[in-house]
Design a protein around this motif. Sequence first.
Motif, PDB file in Angstrom:
ATOM      1  N   UNK A 134       0.846  -1.188   0.000  1.00  0.00           N
ATOM      2  CA  UNK A 134       0.000   0.000   0.000  1.00  0.00           C
ATOM      3  C   UNK A 134       0.886   1.245   0.000  1.00  0.00           C
ATOM      4  N   UNK A 135       0.815   2.006  -1.076  1.00  0.00           N
ATOM      5  CA  UNK A 135       1.586   3.238  -1.184  1.00  0.00           C
ATOM      6  C   UNK A 135       0.672   4.413  -0.861  1.00  0.00           C
ATOM      7  N   UNK A 136       1.050   5.181   0.141  1.00  0.00           N
ATOM      8  CA  UNK A 136       0.302   6.391   0.506  1.00  0.00           C
ATOM      9  C   UNK A 136       1.222   7.571   0.257  1.00  0.00           C
ATOM     10  N   UNK A 137       0.938   8.296  -0.818  1.00  0.00           N
ATOM     11  CA  UNK A 137       1.810   9.381  -1.266  1.00  0.00           C
ATOM     12  C   UNK A 137       1.116  10.726  -1.085  1.00  0.00           C
ATOM     13  N   UNK A 138       1.887  11.689  -0.661  1.00  0.00           N
ATOM     14  CA  UNK A 138       1.389  13.059  -0.510  1.00  0.00           C
ATOM     15  C   UNK A 138       2.303  14.025  -1.239  1.00  0.00           C
ATOM     16  N   UNK A 139       1.703  15.057  -1.782  1.00  0.00           N
ATOM     17  CA  UNK A 139       2.465  16.135  -2.424  1.00  0.00           C
ATOM     18  C   UNK A 139       2.316  17.389  -1.559  1.00  0.00           C
ATOM     19  N   UNK A 140       3.440  18.070  -1.275  1.00  0.00           N
ATOM     20  CA  UNK A 140       3.395  19.264  -0.431  1.00  0.00           C
ATOM     21  C   UNK A 140       4.220  20.385  -1.056  1.00  0.00           C
ATOM     22  N   UNK A 141       3.628  21.555  -1.154  1.00  0.00           N
ATOM     23  CA  UNK A 141       4.378  22.739  -1.576  1.00  0.00           C
ATOM     24  C   UNK A 141       4.679  23.645  -0.393  1.00  0.00           C
ATOM     25  N   UNK A 142       4.214  23.234   0.798  1.00  0.00           N
ATOM     26  CA  UNK A 142       4.555  23.927   2.037  1.00  0.00           C
ATOM     27  C   UNK A 142       5.059  22.899   3.039  1.00  0.00           C
ATOM     28  N   UNK A 143       5.839  23.341   3.994  1.00  0.00           N
ATOM     29  CA  UNK A 143       6.400  22.432   4.987  1.00  0.00           C
ATOM     30  C   UNK A 143       5.316  22.066   6.001  1.00  0.00           C
TER      31      UNK A 143
END
Length: 326
Positions: A65-74
């Motif tokens: 199970x891959x749980x990926x997130x994209x963030x442009x802020x810390x």
Amino acid sequence: MTGNREYKSDVFSMLLEDPENALSLYNAMNDSDYTDPDMVEICTLDKGISLTVHNDASFVLDMHLSIYEHQSTICPNMPVRSLIYFTIILQDMLKNKNLYGRKLIKIPTPRFAVFYNGEEAQPEQYELRLSDAFEHPIEQPEIELVCTVYNINYGKNRKLLEKCPFLNEYMIFVDYVRENHRINGYEYLEHSIETAIDRCINEDILRDFLIEHRSEVVKVVKLDYTFDRQLMLEREDSRAEGREEGRKEGREEGRKEGREEGREEGRKEGRKEGREEGREEGREEMANEMTELAIHLINAGRANEIERCKDSVYRNTLLKEFHLIS
């Protein structure tokens, strides 16, 4: 708008709705070579739970199970958020399983990753741990969750981007938008996005995706910029409030310390003055005693003893003799 991003998806999650892209990123992350996109099972969170519970990309491939997130802020809270996503996904997966039975129910092996492309400088790769959020840290936490953060900005994690073409092209698109926005004096955001889309289409960068989803890409990128701008303004406001509170507290502490120091200095000066005054009064009292003793001694015909009055013991004896003290 504090931390609540109300939108269906962003460009990163839109791209990962395509099983081929999910497969490509999985292979790049795990050094694997799967070729069949049909093996990818995309997981979606129930949007009715909460607007704040929104995971960018989750999918199962070969019981991983891959749980990926994209963030442009810390965001240091990614492990907590990932725990929430994981439990919601598991709840859906296991809803028809007997968790009270004697048979062990197997679950997919999870992996948590965050892809960072913000403009604040960050390391190429680092870890965030759930235990960092524990109010009372312990050496061996009984539950742990580790999110690995990958910085995918230009010049970072090149091998990962080389292995995953769509992710590399996504970052080229992001950089084009930033470049246009900067050239336009950080105004005319929609024009900056449209120009970046045209350039990418001409250069065969995410071409089919941008042609098919152009209007939605413009919408979500504008929303992303607005959200990030709001966060930046809120941080600036918080820093300004913090500075003002700090100055206020500093002034108050300074006044308190000043009062304390003043009182202490006053006590020191008072003791000094008191000792000085005491010595002066003592000298005056001794002078008065010497004068009175001299008069009594002269009247008694004992003037030759006046010089001996400098001796305190002899002086006290004479004071008692002439009933000047009890």
